[in-house]
Design an enzyme around this catalytic site. Structure first.
Site, PDB file in Angstrom:
ATOM      1  N   ARG A 233       0.846  -1.190   0.000  1.00 59.83           N
ATOM      2  CA  ARG A 233       0.000   0.000   0.000  1.00 59.83           C
ATOM      3  C   ARG A 233       0.883   1.242   0.000  1.00 59.83           C
ATOM      4  O   ARG A 233       1.883   1.320   0.718  1.00 59.83           O
ATOM      5  CB  ARG A 233      -0.919   0.036   1.247  1.00 59.83           C
ATOM      6  CG  ARG A 233      -2.200  -0.770   1.068  1.00 59.83           C
ATOM      7  CD  ARG A 233      -3.155  -0.066   0.112  1.00 59.83           C
ATOM      8  NE  ARG A 233      -4.354  -0.826  -0.161  1.00 59.83           N
ATOM      9  CZ  ARG A 233      -4.515  -1.663  -1.175  1.00 59.83           C
ATOM     10  NH1 ARG A 233      -3.494  -1.924  -1.985  1.00 59.83           N
ATOM     11  NH2 ARG A 233      -5.659  -2.252  -1.375  1.00 59.83           N
ATOM     12  N   GLU A 262      -2.959   7.683  -6.261  1.00 61.12           N
ATOM     13  CA  GLU A 262      -2.953   6.904  -7.501  1.00 61.12           C
ATOM     14  C   GLU A 262      -4.032   7.417  -8.457  1.00 61.12           C
ATOM     15  O   GLU A 262      -5.209   7.466  -8.091  1.00 61.12           O
ATOM     16  CB  GLU A 262      -3.180   5.418  -7.193  1.00 61.12           C
ATOM     17  CG  GLU A 262      -2.057   4.809  -6.381  1.00 61.12           C
ATOM     18  CD  GLU A 262      -2.232   3.310  -6.115  1.00 61.12           C
ATOM     19  OE1 GLU A 262      -3.300   2.757  -6.482  1.00 61.12           O
ATOM     20  OE2 GLU A 262      -1.302   2.694  -5.568  1.00 61.12           O
ATOM     21  N   HIS A 280       0.218  -0.144 -10.075  1.00 60.69           N
ATOM     22  CA  HIS A 280      -0.600  -0.993  -9.208  1.00 60.69           C
ATOM     23  C   HIS A 280      -1.041  -2.263  -9.943  1.00 60.69           C
ATOM     24  O   HIS A 280      -2.243  -2.548 -10.091  1.00 60.69           O
ATOM     25  CB  HIS A 280      -1.828  -0.230  -8.703  1.00 60.69           C
ATOM     26  CG  HIS A 280      -2.358  -0.783  -7.401  1.00 60.69           C
ATOM     27  ND1 HIS A 280      -2.973  -0.002  -6.452  1.00 60.69           N
ATOM     28  CD2 HIS A 280      -2.376  -2.047  -6.898  1.00 60.69           C
ATOM     29  CE1 HIS A 280      -3.353  -0.752  -5.437  1.00 60.69           C
ATOM     30  NE2 HIS A 280      -2.999  -2.001  -5.689  1.00 60.69           N
TER      31      HIS A 280
END
Length: 541
Positions: A233, A262, A280
């Site tokens: 994370r 993000e 990601h």
């Protein structure tokens, strides 16, 4: 039918599980604004989300129908768990679905860092041949520190061992003996483990405790030339501190698949030297997408239709079979709490619950939560249920404790509760006959056999002849039918103090209660209102 809202992309295989269930109605709506999500949740029993949907306190407040949130993935930092718990909403995730894919992504980034794959590819695209400049290091024989030894952390450790790496680890919830079974040398402090590694990877959730876990102070104590990977994370590693370390050369390379924001607007870390960044991709494999969708669909279906609680973030996990076994005990706990909420007076201070016999071997914390829900149900406007009851109790400063013993007494199962208020102590105990018959076996110091359903007229009195006939006559004159009567007295002989619990059909007029109270041998009369015998808990169907 149960209505399940889906606001993010979900694999067709997961959708099919939901659509094929006759008890589930599926509502797929992606790209909703926060206001639209809040509105859509008003008609939903459950919601499945991924990382795009943010469930904030503002969205979750005032959603009486919503029972469960399922995150198709591991991280739940896009869900306000405190708000969800306070609203009585269970939060569950799918930790197993993307384990392999995320572990493989971690290993891929580690290997890419070790062998300068990113820069080598970029220079080749530019027509260059910089073989000497891009000399890397082998991972065999190097030490990998894994911070967080959950499913993904352990999966990374196993793959690293296959690459002939030494693996050291940190996890406050794992014992050294358990770590040794996986071939991992366990460290007790993050400050210590960071000093002894060539590569470091983090696999913890993002919490207040893990935010900025890897920062400038800890990086300063690391070996020169260490390489750092984050596929967990954004925010676990302080991005500015990592950029500083890359620019100074203290850190030889870093690879991040996740970021604080993000997509990132601040490109300082991404543009830092020897930085490898991916958007990601940890769970972005066909296999992982399908597995988390399948798991999410199964979790919410089993919860809504079977009361099964799997991978809960804010509650004890319980299988469907275990919940079926627990259901009568949860009902008994709730009714004892509801009973005492009407029997006590004064501000609540402390609650002691005793479990004796067979019940002591079960998940008593769920029964305790159910008791607390009953005890507090008349004290709050918000719906109190098994998820949020202990939170509200804690907010009020009410201490709830448990005492358990498997020793069987006169009854095979006994649940006793003592509530302490500013006016004194009040207690009640109950048991279960068969699977459905809930009984009140003790009220304060009096033993009896009463029913815990319907309207209960309770009166304390002197144990004298003729009083029961008098009470029956008064109630008869007011057209009140007595369905059941339970008597208890302090001594097994006439005279002294006694108590009676009458189950009556319908309401008891105030005039009837006043007439009973006026008798010289009656010291106290109370009308307790309980659910009917067959009424299920609204949050336990």
């Amino acid at each position: 039918m149960y209505r399940v809202l889906i606001t993010d992309n979900l694999s067709p295989a997961g959708l099919k599980i939901l659509e094929d269930n006759p008890e589930i109605e599926v509502d797929v709506r992606s790209g909703l604004s926060p206001e639209e999500v809040r509105e859509a949740l008003k008609s939903a029993d459950g919601i499945i989300i991924r990382s795009a949907t943010k469930l904030t306190e503002e969205i979750l407040q005032g959603q009486p129908r919503l029972k469960a949130i399922v995150r198709a993935g591991v991280g739940v930092d896009n869900i306000d768990r405190v708000a969800a718990t306070r609203e009585g909403i269970i939060v569950m995730n799918t930790p197993a679905g993307n384990t392999t894919s995320t572990a493989e992504q971690t290993i891929a980034l580690m290997m890419a860092l070790a062998r300068n794959i990113g820069p080598a590819y970029a220079t080749m695209k530019e027509g260059k041949w910089e073989r000497k400049k891009l000399t890397g290091t082998q991972v065999a024989g190097k030490t990998l520190a894994v911070i967080g030894l959950g499913r993904i952390g352990l999966s990374v450790a196993q793959r690293a061992q296959g690459l002939e790496m030494k693996v050291i680890g940190y996890d406050p919830f794992m014992s050294a003996e358990r770590a040794a079974e996986y071939g991992i040398e366990l460290y007790k402090e993050v400050d210590e483990i960071v000093k002894h590694c060539d590569f470091l990877t983090v696999h913890t959730p993002l919490t207040d405790e893990t935010r900025d876990l890897i920062n400038a102070e800890r990086i300063a104590t690391m070996r020169p030339g260490v390489r750092i990977i984050n596929c967990a994370r954004g925010g676990i590693i302080n991005e500015d501190d990592l950029a500083d370390a890359l620019e100074s050369g203290k850190v030889a390379g870093a690879a991040c698949d996740v970021f604080t924001q993000e997509p990132p607007e601040n490109r300082r870390l991404i543009d830092a030297p020897n930085m490898l960044a991916t958007p990601h991709l940890g769970a972005s494999t066909d296999e992982a997408q399908e597995m988390v969708a399948l798991e999410a669909a199964e979790i919410i279906t089993d919860f809504l239709t079977k009361n099964e609680i799997r991978h809960a973030i804010n509650m004890i996990p319980v299988s469907g079979a275990e919940m079926a076994d627990l259901k009568p005990h949860i009902e008994l706990g709730h009714r004892l709490g509801l009973f005492l909420s009407q029997q006590t007076s004064g501000s609540l201070k402390k609650v002691q619950i005793q479990y004796r016999g067979e019940v002591a071997e079960k998940q008593t914390k769920l029964i305790t939560s159910s008791f607390a829900a009953g005890l507090l149900s008349n004290s709050f406007e918000a719906e109190i249920n098994i998820v949020n009851a202990t939170v509200f109790a804690k907010d009020r400063g009410i201490d709830i404790s448990e005492d358990k013993s498997t020793e069987v007494g006169t009854l095979s199962t006994l649940i006793s509760a003592t509530v302490e208020t500013e006016d004194g102590k009040f207690s009640a105990a109950g048991t279960i006959f068969g699977q459905d018959f809930l009984r009140l076996t003790k009220l304060d110091e009096f033993y009896l056999d009463g029913y815990l359903d319907g309207n209960l007229l309770i009166y304390r009195h002197n144990d004298v002849p003729g009083l029961i006939g008098y009470i029956g006559t008064v109630l008869g004159n007011h057209k009140v039918n007595i369905a059941h009567m339970a008597l208890g007295r302090l001594q097994n002989q006439p005279g002294g103090e006694a108590i009676a619990v009458l189950n009556v059909d319908g309401d008891v007029p105030d005039e009837a209660i006043a007439e009973v109270s006026s008798h010289k041998d009656v010291s106290c009369v109370k009308l307790i209102k309980m659910p009917p015998a067959t009424a299920p808990l609204s949050w336990l169907q």
